[in-house]
Design an enzyme around this catalytic site. Sequence first.
Site, mmCIF file in Angstrom:
data_model
loop_
_atom_site.group_PDB
_atom_site.id
_atom_site.type_symbol
_atom_site.label_atom_id
_atom_site.label_comp_id
_atom_site.label_asym_id
_atom_site.label_seq_id
_atom_site.Cartn_x
_atom_site.Cartn_y
_atom_site.Cartn_z
ATOM 1 N N HIS A 123 8.208 13.366 6.103
ATOM 2 C CA HIS A 123 8.839 14.092 5.294
ATOM 3 C C HIS A 123 10.379 14.035 5.365
ATOM 4 O O HIS A 123 10.651 13.968 6.536
ATOM 5 C CB HIS A 123 8.399 15.628 5.070
ATOM 6 C CG HIS A 123 8.741 16.521 4.058
ATOM 7 N ND1 HIS A 123 10.014 17.124 4.181
ATOM 8 C CD2 HIS A 123 8.106 16.732 2.881
ATOM 9 C CE1 HIS A 123 10.033 18.049 2.991
ATOM 10 N NE2 HIS A 123 8.983 17.815 2.385
ATOM 11 N N ASP A 200 5.370 17.477 13.825
ATOM 12 C CA ASP A 200 5.630 18.331 12.511
ATOM 13 C C ASP A 200 4.150 18.548 11.996
ATOM 14 O O ASP A 200 3.587 17.768 11.378
ATOM 15 C CB ASP A 200 6.367 17.370 11.659
ATOM 16 C CG ASP A 200 6.668 17.997 10.107
ATOM 17 O OD1 ASP A 200 6.032 19.143 9.826
ATOM 18 O OD2 ASP A 200 7.325 17.443 9.192
ATOM 19 N N GLN A 203 1.744 20.004 7.621
ATOM 20 C CA GLN A 203 0.411 19.588 6.599
ATOM 21 C C GLN A 203 -0.759 19.877 7.796
ATOM 22 O O GLN A 203 -1.716 19.216 7.261
ATOM 23 C CB GLN A 203 0.593 18.241 6.158
ATOM 24 C CG GLN A 203 1.577 18.176 5.111
ATOM 25 C CD GLN A 203 1.554 19.090 3.842
ATOM 26 O OE1 GLN A 203 0.289 19.436 3.698
ATOM 27 N NE2 GLN A 203 2.564 19.285 3.207
ATOM 28 N N LYS A 226 2.607 27.200 3.437
ATOM 29 C CA LYS A 226 1.691 26.020 3.471
ATOM 30 C C LYS A 226 0.406 26.663 4.072
ATOM 31 O O LYS A 226 -0.612 25.890 4.069
ATOM 32 C CB LYS A 226 1.964 24.822 3.495
ATOM 33 C CG LYS A 226 3.088 24.151 2.988
ATOM 34 C CD LYS A 226 3.528 22.960 3.732
ATOM 35 C CE LYS A 226 5.220 22.371 3.282
ATOM 36 N NZ LYS A 226 4.977 21.987 1.758
ATOM 37 N N CYS A 364 9.420 14.075 -1.430
ATOM 38 C CA CYS A 364 10.322 14.003 -0.303
ATOM 39 C C CYS A 364 10.017 13.101 0.802
ATOM 40 O O CYS A 364 10.038 13.374 2.057
ATOM 41 C CB CYS A 364 10.391 15.440 0.478
ATOM 42 S SG CYS A 364 10.946 16.652 -0.784
HETATM 43 N N1 PLP Z 1 7.056 18.552 6.981
HETATM 44 C C1 PLP Z 1 6.147 18.119 5.971
HETATM 45 C C2 PLP Z 1 4.863 16.845 6.255
HETATM 46 C C3 PLP Z 1 5.783 18.768 4.628
HETATM 47 O O1 PLP Z 1 4.933 18.178 3.816
HETATM 48 C C4 PLP Z 1 6.978 19.319 4.175
HETATM 49 C C5 PLP Z 1 6.940 20.260 2.987
HETATM 50 O O2 PLP Z 1 6.210 19.719 2.037
HETATM 51 C C6 PLP Z 1 7.747 19.781 5.036
HETATM 52 C C7 PLP Z 1 7.748 19.269 6.501
HETATM 53 C C8 PLP Z 1 8.901 20.823 4.914
HETATM 54 O O3 PLP Z 1 8.291 22.272 4.736
HETATM 55 P P1 PLP Z 1 9.195 23.443 4.180
HETATM 56 O O4 PLP Z 1 9.836 23.125 2.900
HETATM 57 O O5 PLP Z 1 8.079 24.469 4.073
HETATM 58 O O6 PLP Z 1 10.266 23.954 5.207
#
Ligand code: PLP
Length: 406
Positions: A123, A200, A203, A226, A364
């Site tokens: 992401h 990270d 997910q 999430k 993203c």
């Molecule tokens: N990392 C991953 C794999 C994601 O799917 C997302 C959001 O979709 C993020 C980071 C960023 O999360 P946030 O927008 O809640 O900070």
Amino acid sequence: MNFNIERIRADFPILSREIYKRPLIYFDNAASTQKPRQVIDAIRQYYEHDNCNIHRGVHYLSVKATEAYEEARREIMQFIHARNTCEIIFTKGATESLNLVASSFGKRYVRSGDEVITTIMEHHSNFVPWQQMCIERGATLRVLGINESGEIDPGELKGLLNEKTRLIAMTHVSNVLGTINPVKDIIAMAHQHDIPVLIDGAQGVSHLPVDVQDLDCDFYCFSGHKMYAPMGTGVLYGKEKYLEEMPPYQLGGEMIKDVFLDHTTFNELPFKFEAGTPNVEGVMGLHAAILYLKELGMDNIAAYEDQLLKYATEKLSGISGIKFYGTSSHKASLISFLIGDIHPYDAGMIIDKLGIAVRTGHHCAMPLMDSLKIPGTVRASFAFYNTMDEVDHLVTAICKVKEMLS
Ligand code: PLP
């Protein structure tokens, strides 16, 4: 498996609403999950009974709010099996957690000529902070590719490790492909070379049981929204040895110890990384969400969602012209696809009019889309409150898209 889906759905008020006079079918859980009544009630309870700024007061409400905030930290520590509450930093989401580490770890450990490794499936929130930090510090970002199924090759990663590698930053679960990366093996391999690993978990944590000591990851980041908790909440887990060494990320508020005219000393962990008034009501909701997940059981959630994924994969495979992106045998409960040469936005618009929320676009993850040579996908991402019956409606909706646009 003791999973009473009707009772679970009754906990989520929004699931009983209608969209375009049809019952809502919510398949956009990878973007943000819906919230159970228990979480909504925890926020209301906080504002109706306990609202106050924390950490700075001696009066009743301030002490009560502070205790509740620190109790939530203990709950999160246990939920991901961290060693100590000082390793749990509250942030406003995975993005802030990742930016914190990129900025602060970068300042402390990354020098000109060094290297950081990430993957093409990240992401933007786990890609751009490393890219920019490397540019600022004169370091190089190495990007690991994927195979046809959407998996990384640990052997290829091994080939990238060298004495200049300062960190590996990779996702636990891809938000586009659904791939569950073999993070435990990768962490073990990296540690043989004394290289720390950031995961990270945006997910990951809502779909799988996570044990940071078992994984032995050095950092693990996730967002509350999430995982059935409020927006604007998140967590950074970090090993104490790194967090102690890293400089503060933002300045002011509870992260201060003493201020003099010419210098300032900083608070101990975890407060060193928690500047300003935090999102206390959000953390109350996050605490309630974690209690809710614990009650259902993360193993039960993972098993039920796996059934949903298998059912959906089988049903969608029967639609001619559909192409899946991410076909690893080790996947979390989301499916990315394209239908023939129909643009994902057009497909998403029609599916929406049938009351079904799916996400369309690059999710993203532009470097991944570029490498796949596609503009985006349609993504259906499942949660434990979704049903096989809802999947059947998605299949009907996709057939309708084909009928209208092919
Ligand atoms: N990392 C991953 C794999 C994601 O799917 C997302 C959001 O979709 C993020 C980071 C960023 O999360 P946030 O927008 O809640 O900070």
